[in-house]
Design a protein around this motif. Structure first.
Motif, mmCIF file in Angstrom:
data_model
loop_
_atom_site.group_PDB
_atom_site.id
_atom_site.type_symbol
_atom_site.label_atom_id
_atom_site.label_comp_id
_atom_site.label_asym_id
_atom_site.label_seq_id
_atom_site.Cartn_x
_atom_site.Cartn_y
_atom_site.Cartn_z
ATOM 1 N N MET A 153 -11.140 -9.551 73.092
ATOM 2 C CA MET A 153 -10.926 -10.569 72.109
ATOM 3 C C MET A 153 -11.626 -11.845 72.575
ATOM 4 N N THR A 154 -12.574 -12.279 71.761
ATOM 5 C CA THR A 154 -13.313 -13.488 72.101
ATOM 6 C C THR A 154 -13.379 -14.428 70.905
ATOM 7 N N ILE A 155 -13.733 -15.648 71.195
ATOM 8 C CA ILE A 155 -13.941 -16.669 70.166
ATOM 9 C C ILE A 155 -15.203 -17.424 70.559
ATOM 10 N N THR A 156 -15.970 -17.822 69.574
ATOM 11 C CA THR A 156 -17.182 -18.590 69.845
ATOM 12 C C THR A 156 -17.105 -19.922 69.134
ATOM 13 N N LEU A 157 -17.340 -20.973 69.884
ATOM 14 C CA LEU A 157 -17.465 -22.318 69.337
ATOM 15 C C LEU A 157 -18.950 -22.641 69.360
ATOM 16 N N ARG A 158 -19.470 -23.127 68.244
ATOM 17 C CA ARG A 158 -20.909 -23.366 68.111
ATOM 18 C C ARG A 158 -21.171 -24.810 67.735
ATOM 19 N N ILE A 159 -22.205 -25.373 68.320
ATOM 20 C CA ILE A 159 -22.641 -26.712 67.961
ATOM 21 C C ILE A 159 -23.155 -26.653 66.526
ATOM 22 N N CYS A 160 -22.663 -27.546 65.674
ATOM 23 C CA CYS A 160 -22.997 -27.495 64.243
ATOM 24 C C CYS A 160 -24.489 -27.621 63.973
ATOM 25 N N TYR A 184 -10.156 -14.809 74.909
ATOM 26 C CA TYR A 184 -8.932 -15.465 74.447
ATOM 27 C C TYR A 184 -8.208 -16.162 75.591
ATOM 28 N N VAL A 185 -8.100 -15.512 76.729
ATOM 29 C CA VAL A 185 -7.362 -16.080 77.851
ATOM 30 C C VAL A 185 -8.057 -17.339 78.373
ATOM 31 N N GLU A 186 -9.385 -17.380 78.328
ATOM 32 C CA GLU A 186 -10.119 -18.572 78.754
ATOM 33 C C GLU A 186 -9.890 -19.730 77.782
ATOM 34 N N LEU A 187 -9.952 -19.419 76.491
ATOM 35 C CA LEU A 187 -9.680 -20.451 75.483
ATOM 36 C C LEU A 187 -8.260 -20.966 75.631
ATOM 37 N N ASP A 188 -7.319 -20.071 75.829
ATOM 38 C CA ASP A 188 -5.921 -20.457 75.983
ATOM 39 C C ASP A 188 -5.747 -21.398 77.177
ATOM 40 N N MET A 189 -6.447 -21.113 78.268
ATOM 41 C CA MET A 189 -6.366 -21.972 79.441
ATOM 42 C C MET A 189 -6.957 -23.357 79.141
ATOM 43 N N LEU A 190 -8.108 -23.398 78.445
ATOM 44 C CA LEU A 190 -8.699 -24.686 78.094
ATOM 45 C C LEU A 190 -7.791 -25.482 77.163
ATOM 46 N N ILE A 191 -7.148 -24.790 76.232
ATOM 47 C CA ILE A 191 -6.218 -25.476 75.333
ATOM 48 C C ILE A 191 -5.063 -26.073 76.133
ATOM 49 N N GLU A 192 -4.523 -25.306 77.079
ATOM 50 C CA GLU A 192 -3.439 -25.831 77.920
ATOM 51 C C GLU A 192 -3.915 -27.047 78.699
ATOM 52 N N ALA A 193 -5.146 -27.002 79.226
ATOM 53 C CA ALA A 193 -5.685 -28.157 79.946
ATOM 54 C C ALA A 193 -5.754 -29.372 79.024
ATOM 55 N N MET A 194 -6.208 -29.162 77.782
ATOM 56 C CA MET A 194 -6.318 -30.278 76.844
ATOM 57 C C MET A 194 -4.952 -30.791 76.413
ATOM 58 N N ILE A 195 -3.946 -29.909 76.379
ATOM 59 C CA ILE A 195 -2.573 -30.346 76.110
ATOM 60 C C ILE A 195 -2.104 -31.239 77.262
ATOM 61 N N LEU A 196 -2.321 -30.784 78.495
ATOM 62 C CA LEU A 196 -1.901 -31.552 79.664
ATOM 63 C C LEU A 196 -2.608 -32.909 79.742
ATOM 64 N N THR A 249 -0.455 -15.362 79.788
ATOM 65 C CA THR A 249 -1.265 -14.875 78.665
ATOM 66 C C THR A 249 -1.767 -13.469 78.951
ATOM 67 N N GLN A 250 -2.224 -13.222 80.168
ATOM 68 C CA GLN A 250 -2.690 -11.884 80.543
ATOM 69 C C GLN A 250 -1.552 -10.865 80.385
ATOM 70 N N ALA A 251 -0.364 -11.228 80.831
ATOM 71 C CA ALA A 251 0.785 -10.313 80.729
ATOM 72 C C ALA A 251 1.132 -10.043 79.267
ATOM 73 N N GLU A 252 1.109 -11.077 78.432
ATOM 74 C CA GLU A 252 1.395 -10.896 77.002
ATOM 75 C C GLU A 252 0.371 -9.990 76.337
ATOM 76 N N LEU A 253 -0.886 -10.191 76.638
ATOM 77 C CA LEU A 253 -1.934 -9.352 76.055
ATOM 78 C C LEU A 253 -1.797 -7.901 76.518
ATOM 79 N N ARG A 254 -1.542 -7.714 77.796
ATOM 80 C CA ARG A 254 -1.377 -6.361 78.334
ATOM 81 C C ARG A 254 -0.204 -5.661 77.643
#
Length: 160
Positions: free
Chosen positions: A1-8, A33-45, A107-112
Motif C-alpha cells: 500500500m503506497t501513496i504518491t504526493l506530486r508537485i502540482c 502507508y507506514v512511512e506516510l503515517d510516521m510523517l503525519i505523526e511527526a507533523m502532528i507533534l 501501524t506495522q502490527a495493525e497492518l499485519r
C-alpha cells in the motif's frame, strides 16, 4: 500500500540541494502507508497537522494526505516545510524519536493483523523501525525540502 504526493507544476530542473526519492519521477514523493503515517505523526507533534482540526483552526487535517485528489496549496506546503526546518539546527529529541518509533511499530502490527484477518500470507514488507536518530533527521529534512520545492511550484496533490 503506497501513496504518491506530486508537485502540482513540476519544475523543469531540480535545484542542486534536492535529491529526489526517485530520479525517474522527481516530482513524486512515493511513500508506503507506514512511512506516510510516521510523517503525519511527526507533523502532528510539530503542530502543523491535526487528527481532527477544529473549525477555524489553521492545522491541516491528517486524512487529507491519504485521499487521492486532495491538494495542498503553496502556503500549506510552506507550513509543512517550516515545521521540518527545526531539524536543520537540532537533533531529533529522544521523546519525539520514541513516539515515531512507537507509531511505526503500532501501524506495522495493525497492518499485519488486517492482512492475517483476511487470510493473506505476508512474507515481506514489514520491518521494525528502520531509522536511528541521524537517518530519521535526514528523512524529516528531505520531506521538508520536498514540500519547500512544492511550495514554489503550485503545491502538492495526492495522486495514488
Amino acid at each position: 500500500m503506497t501513496i504518491t504526493l506530486r508537485i502540482c507544476t513540476p519544475p523543469d530542473a531540480l535545484p542542486d540541494w534536492y535529491p529526489p526519492l526517485d530520479p525517474e519521477h522527481p516530482a513524486d514523493y512515493r511513500l508506503r502507508y507506514v512511512e506516510l503515517d510516521m510523517l503525519i505523526e511527526a507533523m502532528i507533534l510539530l503542530g502543523v497537522v491535526s487528527e481532527e482540526p477544529a473549525e477555524g483552526e489553521d492545522l491541516l487535517a491528517m486524512d487529507r494526505f491519504g485521499e487521492v485528489g486532495n491538494e495542498f496549496d503553496p502556503d500549506e506546503c510552506v507550513r509543512i516545510s517550516r515545521s521540518m526546518r527545526r531539524f536543520m539546527q537540532e537533533e531529533v529529541p529522544s521523546e519525539f524519536f520514541a513516539t515515531l518509533q512507537e507509531r511505526w511499530n503500532d501501524t506495522q502490527a495493525e497492518l499485519r493483523q488486517a492482512f492475517e484477518a483476511r487470510g493473506e500470507l505476508v512474507v515481506s514488507g514489514f520491518e521494525s523501525f528502520p531509522y536511528d536518530a541521524r537517518s530519521l533527521r535526514s528523512a524529516l529534512l528531505h520531506w521538508g525540502a520536498f514540500t519547500a520545492l512544492a511550495a514554489d511550484h503550485g503545491g502538492l496533490e495526492v495522486v495514488e
